[in-house]
Scaffold this active site. Structure first.
Site, PDB file in Angstrom:
ATOM      1  N   ASN A   3       0.761  -0.238   3.052  1.00  0.00           N
ATOM      2  CA  ASN A   3       1.661   0.646   3.795  1.00  0.00           C
ATOM      3  C   ASN A   3       1.325   0.807   5.283  1.00  0.00           C
ATOM      4  O   ASN A   3       2.197   1.150   6.079  1.00  0.00           O
ATOM      5  CB  ASN A   3       1.597   2.008   3.068  1.00  0.00           C
ATOM      6  N   TYR A  28       8.849  -5.289  16.072  1.00  0.00           N
ATOM      7  CA  TYR A  28       8.718  -4.503  14.829  1.00  0.00           C
ATOM      8  C   TYR A  28       9.692  -5.032  13.777  1.00  0.00           C
ATOM      9  O   TYR A  28       9.306  -5.205  12.607  1.00  0.00           O
ATOM     10  CB  TYR A  28       8.973  -3.020  15.125  1.00  0.00           C
ATOM     11  N   GLY A  36      14.603   3.802   5.157  1.00  0.00           N
ATOM     12  CA  GLY A  36      15.505   3.919   6.302  1.00  0.00           C
ATOM     13  C   GLY A  36      14.798   4.705   7.379  1.00  0.00           C
ATOM     14  O   GLY A  36      13.830   4.220   7.980  1.00  0.00           O
ATOM     15  N   ASP A  38      -7.519   4.413   5.744  1.00  0.00           N
ATOM     16  CA  ASP A  38      -6.857   4.712   7.018  1.00  0.00           C
ATOM     17  C   ASP A  38      -7.841   4.410   8.154  1.00  0.00           C
ATOM     18  O   ASP A  38      -9.055   4.537   7.984  1.00  0.00           O
ATOM     19  CB  ASP A  38      -6.390   6.176   7.091  1.00  0.00           C
TER      20      ASP A  38
END
Ligand SMILES: NC(=O)c1ccc[n+]([C@@H]2O[C@H](COP(=O)([O-])OP(=O)(O)OC[C@H]3O[C@@H](n4cnc5c(N)ncnc54)[C@H](O)[C@@H]3O)[C@@H](O)[C@H]2O)c1
Length: 258
Positions: free
Chosen positions: A88, A154, A185, A36
């Protein structure tokens, strides 16, 4: 335990969906390198004492070439190999299409596309070199399936994730490296605080309204929780998915049908 002794890298693992996947991969017996950009003190994930031997925290920015080298080298140095990449890390922003947005384009594509692709490439090289195959899972989005007037950059970045997933799956198939995507979603993570605030600004809504409405519009009637992505994340990383590649799996409560 479906991932016992496997070695996984999870980017953006400090919070949200990535944080939930880190927790679940540890519970499934994997060794996990948590990547991260945020420092360790700001990571929003709790680790048990028993996890420590199977955990490596790497503070790194996936948009930087030298960081990508560092992520791969430090994981291999610590755990000996890489079996799974959960790709991710991403950022969100939006602007009306006719407004100035050069900076937003650069930032979104740097993290969501460039970082995603070049880390995938570097990890795949390591997997080819070590032999034995591997699993790569790229985080797409329902936003990659369809454009949105306010969210063009995006959406385009997530469409690129789906496309790179397909190309990489074909290129890496001879090496028994499966490459798949997951298209969530609307999932209730820290990202949604920013998404909701931006929609409030550009659609002139009260704070919280957009988030409530998108949840109500899901066929299953609510936003997803980060832990509800972890079943797909484990499945696609496991031997049960050995014959699945080049797919992007919707985990979205029924929002997108394919
Ligand atoms: N939350 C949703 O509704 C939703 C929907 C569809 C897709 N997604 C995708 O799922 C993934 C996770 O989303 P989330 O909601 O958990 O996001 P989040 O913003 O809550 O967490 C993202 C994490 O990535 C890290 N990160 C950002 N830039 C980085 C960089 N350059 N290098 C390393 N780390 C970096 C952040 O520090 C943060 O910890 C993203 O790819 C996102 O696009 C989310």
């Amino acid at each position: 335990m479906q991932l016992k002794d496997k070695v996984a890298i999870v980017t953006g693992g400090g919070t949200g969906i990535g944080g939930a996947v880190v927790r679940r991969y540890l519970d499934e017996g994997a060794n996990v390198a948590v990547v991260d950009i945020k420092p360790q003190s700001e990571l929003d994930v709790t680790y048990a004492d028993g996890d420590k031997g199977r955990l490596l925290l790497v503070q790194a920015d996936v948009t930087k070439r030298e960081s990508i080298e560092h992520i791969v080298n430090s994981t291999v140095e610590r755990f000996g190999r890489i079996d799974v990449l959960y790709n991710n890390a991403a950022v969100f922003d939006m602007r009306p299409l006719l407004d100035e947005s050069w900076e937003i384009f650069d930032r979104i594509f740097a993290v969501n596309v460039k970082g995603m692709f070049f880390l995938m490439q570097r990890v795949a090289k390591q997997m080819v070199e070590q032999g034995g195959g591997g699993k790569i899972i790229n985080m797409a989005s329902q936003a990659g399936r369809r454009g949105e007037a306010l969210v063009s950059h995006y959406c385009a970045s997530k469409a690129a994730v789906i496309s790179y997933t397909q190309s990489a799956a074909l290129a890496l198939a001879p090496h028994r490296i499966n490459v798949n995507g997951i298209a969530p979603g609307v999932i209730d993570t820290p990202m949604w605080k920013d998404v909701d605030a931006l929609f409030a600004r550009y659609e002139n809504r009260p704070i919280g309204e957009k988030k409530r409405l998108v949840g109500e519009a899901v066929p299953l009637g609510r936003m997803g929780r980060p832990d509800e992505l972890t079943g797909a994340a484990v499945f696609l990383a496991s031997a049960d998915a050995d014959y699945i590649t080049a797919q992007t799996l919707n985990v979205d409560g029924g929002n997108w049908m394919s």
